[in-house]
Every structure is written in structure tokens, then in C-alpha cells.
Design an enzyme around this catalytic site. Structure first.
Site, PDB file in Angstrom:
ATOM      1  N   ASP A 189       9.906  13.176  51.541  1.00  0.00           N
ATOM      2  CA  ASP A 189       9.704  12.736  52.920  1.00  0.00           C
ATOM      3  C   ASP A 189      10.798  13.349  53.779  1.00  0.00           C
ATOM      4  OD1 ASP A 189       7.593  11.131  52.169  1.00  0.00           O
ATOM      5  OD2 ASP A 189       8.692   9.255  52.329  1.00  0.00           O
TER       6      ASP A 189
ATOM      7  N   ARG B 173      10.071  22.889  67.478  1.00  0.00           N
ATOM      8  CA  ARG B 173      10.449  23.182  66.085  1.00  0.00           C
ATOM      9  C   ARG B 173       9.255  23.922  65.490  1.00  0.00           C
ATOM     10  NH1 ARG B 173      15.026  20.136  64.395  1.00  0.00           N
ATOM     11  NH2 ARG B 173      15.521  18.449  65.829  1.00  0.00           N
TER      12      ARG B 173
ATOM     13  N   HIS C 288       7.156  27.013  60.989  1.00  0.00           N
ATOM     14  CA  HIS C 288       7.778  27.118  59.671  1.00  0.00           C
ATOM     15  C   HIS C 288       6.775  26.996  58.534  1.00  0.00           C
ATOM     16  CE1 HIS C 288      11.190  25.174  62.134  1.00  0.00           C
ATOM     17  NE2 HIS C 288      11.275  26.480  62.223  1.00  0.00           N
TER      18      HIS C 288
ATOM     19  N   LYS D 289       1.519  19.195  54.039  1.00  0.00           N
ATOM     20  CA  LYS D 289       2.266  18.167  54.767  1.00  0.00           C
ATOM     21  C   LYS D 289       1.313  17.150  55.378  1.00  0.00           C
ATOM     22  CE  LYS D 289       5.862  21.446  56.104  1.00  0.00           C
ATOM     23  NZ  LYS D 289       6.454  22.197  57.207  1.00  0.00           N
TER      24      LYS D 289
ATOM     25  N   TYR E 139       7.294  13.263  58.081  1.00  0.00           N
ATOM     26  CA  TYR E 139       6.270  13.921  57.288  1.00  0.00           C
ATOM     27  C   TYR E 139       6.549  13.897  55.793  1.00  0.00           C
ATOM     28  CZ  TYR E 139       9.257  18.117  57.937  1.00  0.00           C
ATOM     29  OH  TYR E 139      10.293  19.003  57.999  1.00  0.00           O
TER      30      TYR E 139
ATOM     31  N   LYS F 268      17.894  30.036  65.039  1.00  0.00           N
ATOM     32  CA  LYS F 268      17.049  30.504  63.931  1.00  0.00           C
ATOM     33  C   LYS F 268      15.611  30.717  64.405  1.00  0.00           C
ATOM     34  CE  LYS F 268      15.281  27.930  60.420  1.00  0.00           C
ATOM     35  NZ  LYS F 268      15.323  26.984  59.314  1.00  0.00           N
ATOM     36  N   ASP F 269      15.051  29.747  65.146  1.00  0.00           N
ATOM     37  CA  ASP F 269      13.668  29.859  65.597  1.00  0.00           C
ATOM     38  C   ASP F 269      13.483  30.948  66.652  1.00  0.00           C
ATOM     39  OD1 ASP F 269      12.989  27.894  63.817  1.00  0.00           O
ATOM     40  OD2 ASP F 269      12.518  26.374  65.320  1.00  0.00           O
TER      41      ASP F 269
END
Length: 181
Positions: A48, A59, A62, A72, A132, A169-170
Site C-alpha cells: 500500500d 505526479r 510513472h 494498482k 493505492y 524528476k518528473d
């Protein structure tokens, strides 16, 4: 639980029964047996994850590759997000297409995203708690991503450009055409 198939094979919107009265509400957001019967296959969740974000956070997008890919089951505990799944299954007729579903603490909808998809969300409320379940453990070496604003994907994150907040990073992820799938 109401289960609605999206345009992607194996990807579902789930709406648990909510029992409300003057005291509040009760619901069962997850039951392993009912979940597996609802989607027509067996998924065993092992991890989780939970995040907290402020308005404008994106976000995305990914995924994990190889034996570490993940399915997920996502939902929002507080606030409102636009949840996005992109089909990365090369043999799929919907490869490179996406769906967007608004998930909120109010509508209590959940989205099941099978393996082979990139996933992301944008925060539409002042704050959001996102939760999630994953059917595989996180593996840093297998982590990949796609740039959130890849023109080929055409995703409308329901935020103005000046509202969007991204991690470094994104911001540096490749577009789908250059992504390692």
C-alpha cells in the site's frame, strides 16, 4: 460494488456501496474475494502507498517494467484528483491512449489499473490524500516514466500551466516515443 469497464481491457472504475445516515457513512472499499470476482481475475496486492499533495501537483506518468510491473487500485481519501492511465501495452489496439477519471473523497470512486500502464494524477483541490494498492513491490531500477505534457498523449490535467507543480524528476522524463517500455 458497481464495476464499470473503461475503454481499456482490464481497467475498471469501481464504486463501493456507501451506507450513509445522520452519523456519517460506512463503506467497504476493498474485499479481496469480491474484488477478484468483480474484475474476473485474481490479483494479490502486496504493498500500500499513500501520498499527500497540494493543489496543482502533478505526479506523473510513472510505471515499472519487466517482472516488477505493477497493477494498482487507486482512490482518494481526502480532496479531489484527476487520475490518468496511459496504455503502454505494445500489442494493444489502444496503445498510447489515455483515460482520465475524477476521483474524490466525495464520490469514493476507485480505479483499477492493470499492469502495462503508466499512471499519474493531478491535484484539483487545495490538498489531497491519495491511496493505492500495488500487486508488486516497488523496484527503483525498474522505475520509468513519461513526460506529463507529451503532445502525442494530449492529456488535459485540468490545471492551468501556471498552477502545475512538478518534481525535478518528473520534469526530465522522456516523451512516449523515447520511453523505455
Amino acid at each position: 460494488m458497481k464495476v464499470t469497464q473503461t475503454k481499456f481491457k482490464g481497467c475498471f472504475v469501481l464504486e463501493p456501496k456507501v451506507f450513509e445516515d445522520e452519523r456519517g457513512y460506512f463503506m467497504e472499499p476493498f474485499n479481496q474475494d469480491r474484488f477478484n470476482k468483480s474484475i474476473g481475475r485474481t490479483i494479490h496486492f502486496v504493498q500500500d502507498n499513500q501520498s499527500y499533495s497540494i493543489k496543482g501537483v502533478v505526479r506523473a506518468l510513472h510505471y515499472q517494467i519487466g517482472k516488477y510491473s505493477q497493477a494498482k487500485l487507486v482512490r482518494v481519501l481526502q480532496g479531489r484528483v484527476l487520475d490518468v492511465a496511459v496504455d503502454l501495452r505494445k500489442d494493444s489496439p489502444t496503445f498510447g491512449e489515455h483515460i482520465s477519471v475524477e476521483l474524490s473523497s466525495k464520490n469514493k470512486k476507485q480505479l483499477f489499473i492493470p499492469r502495462g500502464f503508466a499512471h499519474g494524477f493531478s491535484v484539483l483541490s487545495n490538498k489531497a490524500e491519495f491511496f493505492y494498492k500495488c500487486d508488486n513491490y516497488y523496484n527503483k531500477e525498474s522505475e520509468r516514466g513519461i513526460l506529463f505534457n507529451d503532445p502525442a498523449l494530449g492529456i488535459d490535467w485540468k490545471l492551468s500551466p501556471n498552477e502545475i507543480r512538478l518534481s525535478v524528476k518528473d520534469l526530465n522524463l522522456p516523451i512516449l516515443r523515447n520511453a523505455h517500455l
